[in-house]
Structures are given as structure tokens and as C-alpha cells.
Design a protein around this motif. Structure first.
Motif, mmCIF file in Angstrom:
data_model
loop_
_atom_site.group_PDB
_atom_site.id
_atom_site.type_symbol
_atom_site.label_atom_id
_atom_site.label_comp_id
_atom_site.label_asym_id
_atom_site.label_seq_id
_atom_site.Cartn_x
_atom_site.Cartn_y
_atom_site.Cartn_z
ATOM 1 N N ASN A 250 0.555 -1.036 0.106
ATOM 2 C CA ASN A 250 0.035 0.030 -0.294
ATOM 3 C C ASN A 250 0.912 1.769 -0.072
ATOM 4 O OD1 ASN A 250 -2.303 0.764 -0.413
ATOM 5 N ND2 ASN A 250 -2.427 1.269 1.501
ATOM 6 N N ARG A 251 2.291 1.290 -0.503
ATOM 7 C CA ARG A 251 3.149 2.181 -0.817
ATOM 8 C C ARG A 251 2.558 3.216 -2.239
ATOM 9 N NH1 ARG A 251 4.337 0.063 3.540
ATOM 10 N NH2 ARG A 251 5.881 -0.005 4.811
ATOM 11 N N GLU A 252 2.557 4.235 -2.583
ATOM 12 C CA GLU A 252 2.541 4.527 -3.578
ATOM 13 C C GLU A 252 3.780 4.025 -4.648
ATOM 14 O OE1 GLU A 252 0.248 6.545 -4.380
ATOM 15 O OE2 GLU A 252 -0.698 7.532 -2.130
ATOM 16 N N VAL A 253 3.238 4.255 -6.128
ATOM 17 C CA VAL A 253 4.430 3.932 -6.865
ATOM 18 C C VAL A 253 4.008 5.117 -8.182
ATOM 19 C CG1 VAL A 253 4.926 1.914 -8.733
ATOM 20 C CG2 VAL A 253 3.972 1.615 -6.951
ATOM 21 N N PHE A 254 5.595 5.478 -8.649
ATOM 22 C CA PHE A 254 5.246 6.605 -9.552
ATOM 23 C C PHE A 254 6.666 5.860 -10.790
ATOM 24 C CE2 PHE A 254 5.319 8.455 -5.260
ATOM 25 C CZ PHE A 254 4.246 9.487 -5.586
ATOM 26 N N ALA A 255 5.732 7.135 -11.408
ATOM 27 C CA ALA A 255 7.113 6.336 -12.981
ATOM 28 C C ALA A 255 7.334 7.291 -13.870
ATOM 29 C CB ALA A 255 6.739 5.145 -13.478
ATOM 30 N N ALA A 256 8.689 7.562 -14.212
ATOM 31 C CA ALA A 256 9.113 8.875 -14.863
ATOM 32 C C ALA A 256 8.829 7.728 -16.305
ATOM 33 C CB ALA A 256 10.465 9.459 -15.121
ATOM 34 N N HIS B 20 -1.110 1.027 -12.764
ATOM 35 C CA HIS B 20 -0.364 0.619 -10.780
ATOM 36 C C HIS B 20 0.877 1.811 -10.621
ATOM 37 C CE1 HIS B 20 -2.377 -3.471 -11.520
ATOM 38 N NE2 HIS B 20 -0.719 -3.390 -12.247
ATOM 39 N N ALA B 21 1.316 2.964 -11.520
ATOM 40 C CA ALA B 21 1.959 3.731 -11.026
ATOM 41 C C ALA B 21 1.948 4.979 -11.096
ATOM 42 C CB ALA B 21 3.242 3.488 -11.381
ATOM 43 N N LYS B 22 1.571 6.392 -10.754
ATOM 44 C CA LYS B 22 1.414 7.952 -11.261
ATOM 45 C C LYS B 22 2.116 8.285 -12.047
ATOM 46 C CE LYS B 22 -1.510 8.261 -7.332
ATOM 47 N NZ LYS B 22 -1.217 6.894 -7.001
ATOM 48 N N LEU B 23 2.744 9.010 -13.616
ATOM 49 C CA LEU B 23 3.597 10.097 -13.618
ATOM 50 C C LEU B 23 3.838 10.755 -13.130
ATOM 51 C CD1 LEU B 23 3.086 10.216 -18.002
ATOM 52 C CD2 LEU B 23 3.807 11.969 -16.069
ATOM 53 N N THR C 174 6.789 13.670 -13.588
ATOM 54 C CA THR C 174 8.016 14.225 -14.271
ATOM 55 C C THR C 174 8.891 15.475 -13.346
ATOM 56 O OG1 THR C 174 6.562 16.281 -14.528
ATOM 57 C CG2 THR C 174 6.387 14.679 -16.392
ATOM 58 N N SER C 175 8.624 15.692 -12.267
ATOM 59 C CA SER C 175 9.393 16.314 -11.403
ATOM 60 C C SER C 175 9.065 16.000 -9.311
ATOM 61 C CB SER C 175 8.257 17.894 -11.617
ATOM 62 O OG SER C 175 7.333 18.223 -10.631
ATOM 63 N N VAL C 176 9.546 16.742 -8.861
ATOM 64 C CA VAL C 176 9.780 16.395 -7.808
ATOM 65 C C VAL C 176 8.325 16.596 -7.899
ATOM 66 C CG1 VAL C 176 10.391 16.632 -5.546
ATOM 67 C CG2 VAL C 176 12.732 15.963 -7.058
ATOM 68 N N ASP C 177 8.032 17.836 -7.420
ATOM 69 C CA ASP C 177 6.530 18.495 -6.808
ATOM 70 C C ASP C 177 5.311 17.782 -6.680
ATOM 71 O OD1 ASP C 177 8.519 21.068 -6.337
ATOM 72 O OD2 ASP C 177 7.341 22.370 -8.127
ATOM 73 N N ASP C 178 5.932 16.998 -8.699
ATOM 74 C CA ASP C 178 4.492 15.470 -8.753
ATOM 75 C C ASP C 178 4.384 14.535 -7.705
ATOM 76 O OD1 ASP C 178 4.364 17.491 -11.089
ATOM 77 O OD2 ASP C 178 5.092 16.304 -12.859
ATOM 78 N N LEU C 179 5.616 14.282 -7.617
ATOM 79 C CA LEU C 179 5.293 13.183 -6.583
ATOM 80 C C LEU C 179 5.362 13.532 -5.171
ATOM 81 C CD1 LEU C 179 8.550 10.346 -6.677
ATOM 82 C CD2 LEU C 179 7.629 11.157 -4.631
ATOM 83 N N LEU C 180 6.136 14.526 -4.875
ATOM 84 C CA LEU C 180 5.298 15.210 -3.138
ATOM 85 C C LEU C 180 4.496 15.127 -3.107
ATOM 86 C CD1 LEU C 180 9.074 17.088 -2.093
ATOM 87 C CD2 LEU C 180 8.222 14.802 -2.007
ATOM 88 N N ALA C 181 3.365 16.065 -4.100
ATOM 89 C CA ALA C 181 2.298 16.436 -4.513
ATOM 90 C C ALA C 181 1.259 14.570 -3.499
ATOM 91 C CB ALA C 181 1.493 17.341 -5.316
ATOM 92 N N GLU C 182 1.582 13.815 -4.400
ATOM 93 C CA GLU C 182 1.209 12.965 -4.009
ATOM 94 C C GLU C 182 1.765 12.019 -2.557
ATOM 95 O OE1 GLU C 182 -0.899 11.611 -5.599
ATOM 96 O OE2 GLU C 182 -1.179 12.303 -7.259
ATOM 97 N N ILE C 183 2.647 11.975 -1.997
ATOM 98 C CA ILE C 183 2.977 10.994 -1.026
ATOM 99 C C ILE C 183 2.785 12.128 0.681
ATOM 100 C CG2 ILE C 183 4.965 11.537 0.189
ATOM 101 C CD1 ILE C 183 6.672 9.919 -1.582
ATOM 102 N N GLU C 184 2.679 13.576 0.296
ATOM 103 C CA GLU C 184 2.874 14.392 1.087
ATOM 104 C C GLU C 184 1.082 15.210 1.712
ATOM 105 O OE1 GLU C 184 4.832 18.212 0.782
ATOM 106 O OE2 GLU C 184 6.689 16.823 1.518
ATOM 107 N N GLY C 185 0.053 14.049 -0.074
ATOM 108 C CA GLY C 185 -1.175 14.372 0.754
ATOM 109 C C GLY C 185 -1.919 13.019 1.178
#
Length: 394
Positions: free
Chosen positions: A267-273, A293-296, A298-309
Motif C-alpha cells: 500500500n505504498r505509492e508507486v511512481f514512474a517517469a 499501477h504507477a502515477k506519472l 515529471t518533477s519532484v513536486d509531482d511526486l511530493l504532492a502525492e506523498i504529502e497528501g
């Protein structure tokens, strides 16, 4: 501040702490007793000493143990090897952190099969609760390396610890970029912490330890060689340490996708560039995105928006997965071109969801080896998966 890890060189051999660690190492060394069985036994008996002194019938009564394993536990007497492990740890300056220790990473406790202990060189810190794994192919392109370095440096600068596996390509690029940015990094090995693999990356390991910017971690006993079956187990720990896993660049089959798979199960987040078309190197990441299965990113902000949410990563419901087919009639024709292990797994499945343990028993495939092949079958659309390690044939 660093966790107060259990330094063996300051603990007298007769101490309760030392005795408890010794018995846990012994239990884990019994043939046939893996992490899931250790957890089941500790849940039943309370501690490893009670397990090792339990009656065979009481041991066999624990679900998933059976008479053969119970007898192996009762017969175990190779404490000389266990004591040698403890002495080696002292000489190496390695810490042994057991699941009974406060220093044991809380996030790993959430795993289906958490490692009963960790050997580590270096330091764990409170900051490591904010960790992101970056994984990918060993044969990375210049583009993939740039992706790994960009995200590792950007996340490290914002206080996130970077977790990876020290392999060639994406892994080592992520570790070094985190260090260069002044951040922390954890490297999870598929060997003992005294057997750095690849050896060419020993300098990076030394830098991690001597700088105090992280740790080298393994669930394997000291002296363990980097054998192939160890790496699927290693990958689940990479995911387990992390809030999320970024696939920087990955081929359609390989360890990076297994780590992504493990993250989904946990149940972790999965990301892919996104990878360039026709490159081949990024087919795996693109498939993860395509299948949902993974969120696209393109930037650190994209990734942190998901994790910190995420408000409650572990209390949340399992991520949405495909629903099982409503009837066998909807299943697709038998696939072609499967390798031997994929065919065994596919043949053992039915349209009705089946737990991973049951599937592997029917197919005659080890659980740790099955996961990467199951992910390949899922990515190719031959099988589906539900929450709780349930698989079904499409």
C-alpha cells in the motif's frame, strides 16, 4: 537524532539483550523458517527463546509450520555458528537490530513478512521515516541516469532519505546524487553487510558510513553471498522502508518492477517517469503507468504532492485493483510464449481469486521467485490481482 541502535560491542554476552538476539538468529537459521514463519511463531510464543524451547507438538500446531519444520526447530543446535555471527558483527562494527528493538524501523513492521532482524553498518535516523525509493534498470541510459539524479537530489534537498539497492545504473546514481546533495541514503543489500555487491561500489558504501549520511542494511546473515534468490527478498525491504517507490527507468522484466509490485502490495505509492518511445529501457515504467499501477511524474513536486497528501498511509484502504472477472466465460484464451515458471503459475490459477501462498504451493514455485513472474503476467494482461495477495486468471 540517530536511533539508539543495539551496539553489540557494548553488550555483555550474558545480557538479556544479547541472549534474545542470539535466540532470534538461531530461529531464523533453522532450515525452512523464513520471515513469515518467524512472525507467526513469535506471535504465538512471544519471543524466540520460548520458540526454541517449545514442544514439537506445540510448534506444529502453529498455522503454516507443520511437523517437519517443528522438528527442525526442536533439533537445532548449531549455536556455535550463531555466536560466530555475533563476534563477526562486533569486529565489523555492525549493529544487529531485532524486531523487538525500539530501533527497528516501524514501517517494516507493517510487512506481511517483515525481516526478524537487520544487520546494518552506519546509522538510522528519524529522518529515515521520510524515505522514497528510487529503482530502475542496471543498464540505464543517459536519460534514465539523469532522471534518477534529478529526483534523488531534489528529494534529498527537501529532507527525504533515498533508498535503493546499490546496483549498477539507476540505483548507484540515486545513492550518489543524494549524498552529493547533502542528504541521507539507505542501501539495501541482497548479501551480508560484509559482502558489498557490486564490489566496485565499496567506495560509495564507505562514504555513506563515514559521512554519517545513512546506512547499509541487510536481513541476511553476515557472510551471505549475493545469490539470485536473495534479491526479490531484498526488493520488498526497499519498498518497505519507503513512503513510495519511483521507477526511474525500467525494462519490461526485472527487479525494479518487482520492487514496484512489492510497493503496491504494501500500500505504498508507486511512481514512474515516462520513458521515450522506442527506447526499450523504459518499457516497464511505461507499462506501469498504462495499467494504472504507477502515477506519472515529471518533477519532484509531482511526486511530493502525492506523498504529502496521504493522511494515513497504512490505515487507508488498499489501492484500487482490477476486479476479478464475473464469470469464467470472460477469461482470455491460454497465452503463448510464456517461460517455464510463468506457465506453471498460469496453469495453477483459476478465474477465482487465489492467495499467493496457495498459488505457489500448487505451482511448485518459491514465493520470493514467483513475484516477478506474476508481475510480468499481470503487465501482459494474462492475470489480475486483488488486494491481499489474491491472484486470478483473466
Amino acid at each position: 537524532m540517530p536511533h539508539p541502535t543495539a551496539r553489540l560491542d557494548t553488550a555483555p554476552i550474558e545480557s538479556d539483550e544479547r541472549r534474545s538476539a542470539r535466540m532470534l538468529l538461531a530461529l531464523a537459521a533453522v532450515p525452512g523458517v523464513g520471515p513469515a514463519r518467524v512472525r507467526a511463531l513469535l506471535d504465538r510464543f512471544g519471543d524466540a527463546a520460548a520458540v526454541m524451547h517449545a514442544d514439537v507438538r506445540a510448534l506444529a500446531d502453529v498455522e503454516g509450520i507443520g511437523l517437519k519444520t517443528a522438528q527442525a526447530i526442536a533439533r537445532f543446535d548449531d549455536y556455535a555458528t550463531i555466536d560466530d555471527q555475533l563476534r563477526q558483527g562486533e569486529r565489523l562494527g555492525a549493529d544487529l537490530v531485532t524486531c523487538a528493538d525500539d530501533a527497528y524501523p516501524a514501517r517494516l513492521r507493517e510487512l506481511y513478512d517483515p525481516p526478524p532482524f537487520l544487520w546494518l553498518r552506519g546509522t538510522l535516523a528519524e529522518a529515515d521515516t521520510r524515505a522514497v525509493a528510487i529503482v530502475g534498470t542496471r543498464k540505464a541510459s543517459a536519460y534514465g541516469l539523469r532522471v534518477a539524479e534529478h529526483f534523488a537530489a531534489g528529494l534529498a534537498e527537501r529532507g527525504y532519505t533515498i533508498v535503493s539497492g546499490l546496483a549498477y545504473g539507476i540505483d548507484i546514481a540515486a545513492h550518489r546524487a543524494a549524498l552529493d546533495a547533502g542528504g541521507r541514503t539507505l542501501t539495501i543489500l541482497g548479501s551480508g553487510v560484509d559482502r558489498i555487491y557490486p564490489q566496485r561500489h565499496t567506495g560509495t558504501v564507505r562514504r555513506i558510513i563515514e559521512s554519517g549520511q545513512g546506512a547499509v542494511v541487510s536481513e541476511f546473515p553476515l557472510g551471505t553471498k549475493p545469490d539470485a534468490p536473495n534479491f526479490p527478498r531484498r526488493n520488498r525491504i526497499i519498498a518497505g522502508f519507503s513512503l513510495g517507490v519511483l521507477v526511474a527507468e525500467a525494462r519490461a522484466k526485472g527487479g525494479a518492477l518487482l520492487t514496484a509490485y512489492a510497493a503496491l502490495e504494501q500500500n505504498r505509492e508507486v511512481f514512474a517517469a515516462p520513458a521515450p518511445l522506442f527506447s526499450g529501457n523504459g518499457d516497464g515504467g511505461n507499462s506501469l503507468i498504462q495499467l494504472g499501477h504507477a502515477k506519472l511524474v515529471t518533477s519532484v513536486d509531482d511526486l511530493l504532492a502525492e506523498i504529502e497528501g496521504q493522511q494515513d498511509l497504512f490505515g487507508a484502504a488498499s489501492k484500487g485493483r482490477d476486479s476479478a472477472p464475473s464469470s469464467p466465460a470472460e477469461a482470455t484464451p491460454p497465452p503463448e510464449g510464456l517461460n517455464r515458471v510463468e506457465q506453471q503459475l498460469y496453469d495453477a490459477l483459476t478465474p477465482e481469486p487465489m492467495h499467493l501462498d496457495t498459488l505457489c504451493e500448487r505451482a511448485g514455485v518459491d514465493v520470493s521467485n514467483a513475484l516477478v513472474y506474476l508481475l510480468g503476467l499481470e503487465l501482459s494482461g494474462h492475470i489480475g490481482q486483488l488486494a491481499g495477495r489474491q491472484f486470478y486468471r483473466r
